[in-house]
Design an enzyme around this catalytic site. Structure first.
Site, PDB file in Angstrom:
ATOM      1  N   ASN A  84       0.631  -1.318   0.425  1.00  0.00           N
ATOM      2  CA  ASN A  84       0.071   0.302   0.033  1.00  0.00           C
ATOM      3  C   ASN A  84       1.083   1.369   0.380  1.00  0.00           C
ATOM      4  O   ASN A  84       2.020   1.021   0.141  1.00  0.00           O
ATOM      5  CB  ASN A  84      -0.972   0.141   1.139  1.00  0.00           C
ATOM      6  N   HIS A 114      22.966   1.700  12.363  1.00  0.00           N
ATOM      7  CA  HIS A 114      24.835   2.504  12.403  1.00  0.00           C
ATOM      8  C   HIS A 114      24.823   2.322  13.322  1.00  0.00           C
ATOM      9  O   HIS A 114      24.239   1.959  14.848  1.00  0.00           O
ATOM     10  CB  HIS A 114      24.054   4.196  12.396  1.00  0.00           C
ATOM     11  N   ALA A 141      -0.660  -1.222   9.316  1.00  0.00           N
ATOM     12  CA  ALA A 141      -0.026  -0.002   8.738  1.00  0.00           C
ATOM     13  C   ALA A 141       0.377   1.107   9.976  1.00  0.00           C
ATOM     14  O   ALA A 141       0.364   0.364  10.890  1.00  0.00           O
ATOM     15  CB  ALA A 141      -1.398   1.342   8.914  1.00  0.00           C
ATOM     16  N   ALA A 159      -1.209  -3.726  12.964  1.00  0.00           N
ATOM     17  CA  ALA A 159      -0.550  -1.672  13.160  1.00  0.00           C
ATOM     18  C   ALA A 159       0.148  -1.004  14.243  1.00  0.00           C
ATOM     19  O   ALA A 159      -0.044  -0.998  15.486  1.00  0.00           O
ATOM     20  CB  ALA A 159      -1.841  -1.287  12.408  1.00  0.00           C
ATOM     21  N   THR A 164      11.735  -5.628  16.680  1.00  0.00           N
ATOM     22  CA  THR A 164      13.022  -6.070  16.873  1.00  0.00           C
ATOM     23  C   THR A 164      13.469  -7.083  17.139  1.00  0.00           C
ATOM     24  O   THR A 164      14.629  -7.213  16.337  1.00  0.00           O
ATOM     25  CB  THR A 164      13.015  -5.549  18.319  1.00  0.00           C
ATOM     26  N   LYS A 165      12.440  -8.500  17.105  1.00  0.00           N
ATOM     27  CA  LYS A 165      13.272  -9.139  17.092  1.00  0.00           C
ATOM     28  C   LYS A 165      12.077 -10.357  16.037  1.00  0.00           C
ATOM     29  O   LYS A 165      11.173 -10.094  15.357  1.00  0.00           O
ATOM     30  CB  LYS A 165      12.866 -10.174  18.299  1.00  0.00           C
ATOM     31  N   ARG A 182      -1.381 -13.463  20.026  1.00  0.00           N
ATOM     32  CA  ARG A 182      -2.347 -15.349  20.152  1.00  0.00           C
ATOM     33  C   ARG A 182      -1.811 -15.702  18.963  1.00  0.00           C
ATOM     34  O   ARG A 182      -1.594 -15.416  17.839  1.00  0.00           O
ATOM     35  CB  ARG A 182      -3.598 -15.097  20.256  1.00  0.00           C
TER      36      ARG A 182
END
Length: 212
Positions: A84, A114, A141, A159, A164-165, A182
């Site tokens: 999208n 960085h 989104a 959304a 991070t993992k 879940r």
């Protein structure tokens, strides 16, 4: 070792290297053309996508504007993928996208990072890690997927999540940082939104789809 070689090996490198920038600018030229196509120019969009992406399956579509550091050069796309508006692919390293993946508006898939060391950031030094997105994943989104993450097949990322993992297959995961909420299970065959039921038998999806 050249900066391009360091980049390919996942080492800290200088992204402002002349050879890297030259290659990047050539890729961004095609992306520029893609984002300025008109809605009726679907054939032109298809042609440009085949030139832009490292791999591209059939029946893929990305709503302009599409943003990408290397214009898709390091993005491997399966079939039936939909992106999208304002999808951002920070493809300094490889991004692998499985079949039938869906991206909501303003999703960011990032491979670039960085160093924490301040002096290296002053010099705009960088390193990259690939991202792997399995088949039939839906990323909602405004979600952000960080470098080095793998998302398993069939999973849904809510959304606004920040992934991070790694996320396993067949789960709904949400939040910042994104966590498994879940597993996808039997209830999902009956209800499509809260307590609203499907008006067809999801065990016979292929036959029901013919009626739509």
């Amino acid at each position: 070792m050249t900066q391009k070689e360091r980049m390919a090996k996942g080492l800290v490198y200088a992204p402002w290297d002349e050879d890297i920038l030259k290659e990047q600018m050539n890729c961004l030229e095609r992306l520029y053309l893609y984002n300025r196509t008109r809605p009726h120019q679907q054939k032109k969009r298809e042609k440009l996508m085949k030139e832009m992406f490292a791999e591209l399956g059939e029946n893929c579509y990305f709503e302009p504007p599409l943003h990408s550091n290397f214009g898709g050069k390091h993005v491997h796309v399966g079939k039936g993928v939909y992106g999208n508006f304002n999808l951002t692919l920070v493809d300094d390293a490889d991004i692998y996208i499985g079949d039938f993946v869906m991206f909501g508006p303003n999703v960011v898939i990032a491979t670039a990072a960085h160093p924490i060391l301040p002096r290296l950031r002053e010099l705009a030094m960088q390193y990259n890690r690939p991202v792997h997105i399995g088949k039939n994943v839906w990323i909602g989104a405004n979600a952000v997927v960080l470098p080095g993450v793998t998302i398993g097949d069939n999973s849904v990322i809510g959304a606004g999540s920040v992934v991070t993992k790694d996320i396993p297959a067949n789960v709904v995961a949400v939040g910042n940082p994104c966590r498994v909420l879940r597993e996808i299970g039997e209830r999902d065959k009956i209800y499509f939104y809260k307590d609203e039921k499907y008006d067809f038998d999801t065990e016979k999806i292929d036959s029901a789809a013919k009626e739509f």
